[in-house]
Design an enzyme around this catalytic site. Structure first.
Site, PDB file in Angstrom:
ATOM      1  CD  GLU A 260     -11.503-102.733 -36.905  1.00 60.64           C
ATOM      2  OE1 GLU A 260     -11.723-101.632 -36.455  1.00 60.64           O
ATOM      3  OE2 GLU A 260     -10.736-103.849 -36.294  1.00 60.64           O
TER       4      GLU A 260
ATOM      5  CB  THR B 156      -8.108-102.262 -32.995  1.00 54.49           C
ATOM      6  OG1 THR B 156      -9.418-101.657 -32.311  1.00 54.49           O
ATOM      7  CG2 THR B 156      -8.365-102.000 -34.709  1.00 54.49           C
TER       8      THR B 156
ATOM      9  NE  ARG C 198      -9.196-100.898 -40.818  1.00 49.81           N
ATOM     10  CZ  ARG C 198      -9.730-100.511 -39.694  1.00 49.81           C
ATOM     11  NH1 ARG C 198      -9.363-100.836 -38.730  1.00 49.81           N
ATOM     12  NH2 ARG C 198     -10.726 -99.735 -39.753  1.00 49.81           N
TER      13      ARG C 198
ATOM     14  CG  ASP D 290     -13.861 -98.344 -38.333  1.00 44.70           C
ATOM     15  OD1 ASP D 290     -14.379 -97.723 -37.755  1.00 44.70           O
ATOM     16  OD2 ASP D 290     -12.433 -98.885 -37.833  1.00 44.70           O
TER      17      ASP D 290
ATOM     18  N   GLY E 118      -8.270 -94.778 -29.693  1.00 40.64           N
ATOM     19  CA  GLY E 118      -9.159 -93.652 -29.793  1.00 40.64           C
ATOM     20  C   GLY E 118      -9.955 -93.641 -30.821  1.00 40.64           C
ATOM     21  N   GLY E 119     -10.154 -94.198 -31.634  1.00 41.70           N
ATOM     22  CA  GLY E 119     -11.038 -94.144 -32.811  1.00 41.70           C
ATOM     23  C   GLY E 119     -10.626 -92.763 -33.475  1.00 41.70           C
TER      24      GLY E 119
ATOM     25  CG  ASN F  47     -14.274-100.823 -34.550  1.00 42.78           C
ATOM     26  OD1 ASN F  47     -13.971 -99.543 -34.351  1.00 42.78           O
ATOM     27  ND2 ASN F  47     -15.769-100.780 -34.885  1.00 42.78           N
TER      28      ASN F  47
ATOM     29  CB  THR G  29      -7.647 -98.961 -31.014  1.00 45.03           C
ATOM     30  OG1 THR G  29      -8.729 -99.116 -31.544  1.00 45.03           O
ATOM     31  CG2 THR G  29      -6.413 -99.469 -31.774  1.00 45.03           C
TER      32      THR G  29
END
Ligand code: GLY
Length: 577
Positions: free
Chosen positions: A422, A401, A100, A425, A475-476, A403, A383
Site C-alpha cells: 500500500e 485490499t 487503512r 498509494d 479497481g484502484g 493494493n 482490491t
C-alpha cells in the site's frame, strides 16, 4: 456447493441451535466469491446482523480470495445501523471505520528516491519496504466490538475451516497467481517467497493453508491483540527484520483503526454516504453526482442535439463524464490526503457553490485542455468489495485490499498471509504517478504513521432513511468512476441491479491526457466517435467488480458484476426474538 462448505454451514447452524425465531424477512448479500457469499448468507439466516456477516466473510475472503482478501492489508467499512444503536447519541446512524494501513514509524518522505532524487522502480510496490502497517484484523475487531452480536470465535470458524480443509481454486485465482509469479521476477532486491506458497495453483485443486489456519485460530482465541502483539506480530517482524523491512513490534502495537464521520452528500432527495479521507472516494463521488446534476439541463440539450446528428448517446455521456472527472482528479491530486496530517477542505469541496464554480468551465462539445485543469480555488487493480443488508435494515459496505493482486509478494513465514504494498498509494515524488497512474503532491507525501490516500469507496445510498443501495468495487483509481456510474445507472437510467453493474463503464482521470479507459463491451460506434473528438482509448478488461444491493419500489435485488466471480443472493431470513 462443495462438501466442505456443507460441513461448515452445519457447524454454523449447530452453534445457533436453540435460538427462537419470531418472523421472517428478506436480507441480501453481494460478494466477490461463492464462499464468502454462502457464509454471509448463513450468518444472516442464523440471526447474525450485517456486521457479523461482514466479519465472518472478510475472514473467509482472507483465505479463499488471497489476491485481495487479507489479514496483511487494510480497508474501509461504511455502515448504516438504524437497528444496532447502543446508547450513542446518533440520529442518522451512519458510521465509517478506517482500517487503512499506516506508514511505519521509520518511513519518511523521500524513502523511495535514489541519490539523484529519482524514484527507485518498484520499491514502493514489491518487497519488504512496500508494506504499510496492516489494519484489517484491528478493523474487523473494532466493528465486531461495537456492533457484533455473534461470538468472535463463531465468526472466525468458517475461515479456519476453509484454511484447514481447503477450498477449490477458481480459474481466476489460477490465472492471477500465474501472472503475479511472473510479474514480480527481478523486482525486489530481497528474496520474495510468493511462489513457495501460491505458484502452481490449478483450477479445481483443493488448496489448503495450514499456517494461515493456525494464525486464524490464534486470532480467534486471543482476539485482535494477538495479531498486533502476539506470536503473529513476532513472525511478521522477524520476516521484516531479515529483509530490510521497516515494520517493527512498536508499529504493530500502536496501530489503531479509527471511527470517522463518513462523507454524506445530499443528492436527488437521497443521502449518499461514503468514504472520507484518507479515501478520496466519498468526496469524488459526491462531486461527480452533484456536478452532473448542476449541468443536467445543458447535458440533456446536448444529448438531444447529438441524437439529431446521429451521434451515439454513450459517446456524449463518456465525454461529459470525462469532463467532470478531470476536474475531480485534479482536486484529488492537490487537496486530498490523510486528514490526521493535513487540513482537507471537505465541506468546501462538496459544496454547491464550489461545484458551481467548477462546472462553469466544463465543455460539452469539445475536450478541455488537461494541462489547464488546475485544482479549484478555496481540488489491476486488485482490491475486493462486498455489500450486505440484513433483515433489520442494517447495511455494511466494505472494501479492503492488499493494493496490487497479492500485495508485495511477501508471505509471512509461519503465519501464511500476504503483506500489502500500500505504500505505493502515497505520492512517492510530486507529480510521479503511482501504479494506477494517479499523481499527488504535498497532501499525500509520505510521513511516519500517516495513512496513504485511497480511492476505495464503500458507499451506502439512503432514501427516506432506508437503504436504497449498498455498493462498491475494486479497481484502484477507477473505483470512484465505477461507483458513480453504477449509482447513475440505477437512479437516472432506470436500470435494474444486474444491468447497472454490467453496463460498460468509462473512466478518465485527468492523466494520461485525453485518455478514456473503457470496458471491452463499449460499442464500436461510441469508440469511433470518442476518437474523432480527439480522445485516445484504452481497453481495460477488468475495470471493476461491482457488488450492488438495491432495494426500491421494485423490491430487493442483489447483483455481482459479470466481470468477476461474485455471487449475490436475496433470501428470506428469520429474526431472532
Ligand atoms: N490501493 C488502492 C486504493 O486504496 O485506492
Amino acid at each position: 456447493m462443495n462438501k466442505k462448505l456443507v460441513s461448515i454451514m452445519t457447524l454454523l447452524l449447530s452453534l445457533n441451535a436453540g435460538l427462537a425465531w419470531s418472523k421472517t424477512d428478506k436480507a441480501a448479500v453481494a460478494m466477490p466469491d461463492i464462499y464468502s457469499a454462502d457464509i454471509a448468507k448463513q450468518v444472516l439466516k442464523n440471526g447474525g446482523n450485517a456486521v457479523d456477516a461482514a466479519v465472518a466473510s472478510a475472514f473467509v475472503l482472507a483465505v479463499t480470495y488471497p489476491e485481495a482478501g487479507n489479514l496483511g492489508g487494510g480497508g474501509f467499512m461504511t455502515l448504516y445501523t438504524p437497528n444496532l444503536q447502543t446508547s450513542e447519541k446518533d440520529t442518522l446512524a451512519v458510521h465509517f471505520l478506517d482500517y487503512r494501513e499506516k506508514a511505519p514509524k521509520a518511513a519518511h518522505r523521500d524513502m523511495y528516491l535514489d541519490d539523484k532524487k529519482e524514484v527507485i522502480p518498484y520499491r514502493s510496490l514489491v518487497g519488504y519496504q512496500a508494506s504499510g502497517v496492516p489494519g484489517t484484523v484491528m478493523g474487523l475487531w473494532q466493528a465486531h466490538q461495537r456492533f457484533g452480536s455473534m461470538s468472535w470465535q463463531t465468526l472466525l470458524q468458517p475461515a479456519i475451516q476453509f484454511a484447514e480443509q481447503g477450498f477449490e481454486v477458481s480459474d481466476q485465482l489460477e490465472n492471477r497467481a500465474k501472472w503475479f509469479s511472473k510479474w514480480i521476477v527481478n523486482k525486489s532486491s530481497e528474496p520474495l517467497n510468493f511462489t513457495e506458497y501460491f505458484s502452481g495453483l490449478k483450477t479445481g485443486q483443493v488448496f489448503k493453508q495450514p499456517e494461515l489456519a493456525n494464525t486464524l485460530k490464534r486470532i480467534s482465541t486471543l482476539g485482535a491483540q494477538e495479531f498486533y502483539t502476539g506470536k503473529t506480530a513476532k513472525l511478521l517482524v522477524n520476516k521484516m527484520q531479515q529483509n530490510n523491512g521497516l515494520i517493527t513490534l512498536d508499529d504493530l502495537a500502536s496501530y489503531q483503526a479509527k471511527w470517522r464521520d463518513p462523507i454524506v452528500g445530499e443528492w436527488k432527495g437521497r443521502k449518499v454516504v461514503s468514504a472520507p479521507p484518507p479515501s478520496s472516494g466519498g468526496i469524488a463521488i459526491v462531486q461527480l453526482l452533484k456536478m452532473k446534476e448542476l449541468l443536467s439541463e445543458s447535458f440533456t440539450a446536448e444529448l438531444v442535439k447529438a441524437k439529431h446528428s446521429g451521434i451515439p448517446e454513450q459517446a456524449v455521456k463518456a465525454h461529459f463524464y470525462a469532463e467532470l472527472e478531470k476536474r475531480v482528479y485534479a482536486d484529488r491530486a492537490h487537496y486530498l490526503g490523510d486528514s490526521d496530517f493535513i487540513e482537507v477542505p471537505v465541506a468546501q469541496l462538496i459544496s454547491n457553490d464550489y461545484l458551481q464554480q467548477r462546472v462553469s468551465q466544463v465543455l460539452l462539445d469539445e475536450i478541455s485542455d488537461s494541462e489547464k485543469i488546475q485544482p479549484g480555488k478555496i481540488e489491476s487493480p486488485e482490491t475486493t468489495h462486498f455489500s450486505i443488508l440484513d433483515a433489520q435494515g442494517n447495511a455494511v459496505s466494505n472494501t479492503y485490499t492488499l493494493n496490487m493482486p497479492f500485495g508485495s509478494g511477501v508471505v509471512i513465514d509461519g503465519a501464511g498471509f500476504l503483506m500489502n504494498d500500500e505504500m505505493d498509494d502515497f505520492s512517492t515524488k510530486p507529480g510521479v504517478a503511482n501504479v494506477f497512474g494517479v499523481v499527488g503532491g504535498k497532501a499525500n507525501e509520505i510521513a511516519a504513521e500517516k495513512r496513504m490516500l485511497s480511492s476505495m469507496s464503500p458507499t451506502i445510498v439512503l432514501k427516506d432513511n432506508q437503504v436504497e443501495m449498498v455498493v462498491g468495487t475494486p479497481g484502484g483509481s477507477t473505483i470512484i468512476t465505477s461507483v458513480f456510474q453504477t449509482i447513475v445507472n440505477v437512479v437516472e437510467e432506470g436500470m435494474n441491479a444486474q444491468q447497472a453493474v454490467d453496463a460498460p463503464r468509462v473512466h478518465h482521470q485527468l492523466l494520461p491526457k485525453d485518455q478514456i479507459a473503457y470496458n471491452p463491451e463499449l460499442p464500436g460506434l461510441v469508440k469511433d466517435e470518442l476518437q474523432s473528438m480527439g480522445y485516445t482509448l484504452k481497453k481495460n478488461n477488468y475495470m471493476g467488480d461491482v457488488q450492488l444491493i438495491l432495494k426500491n419500489e421494485n423490491g430487493w435485488q442483489a447483483a455481482s458484476d459479470k466481470r468477476g466471480e461474485g455471487v449475490s443472493y436475496v433470501f428470506d431470513t428469520e429474526l431472532v426474538k
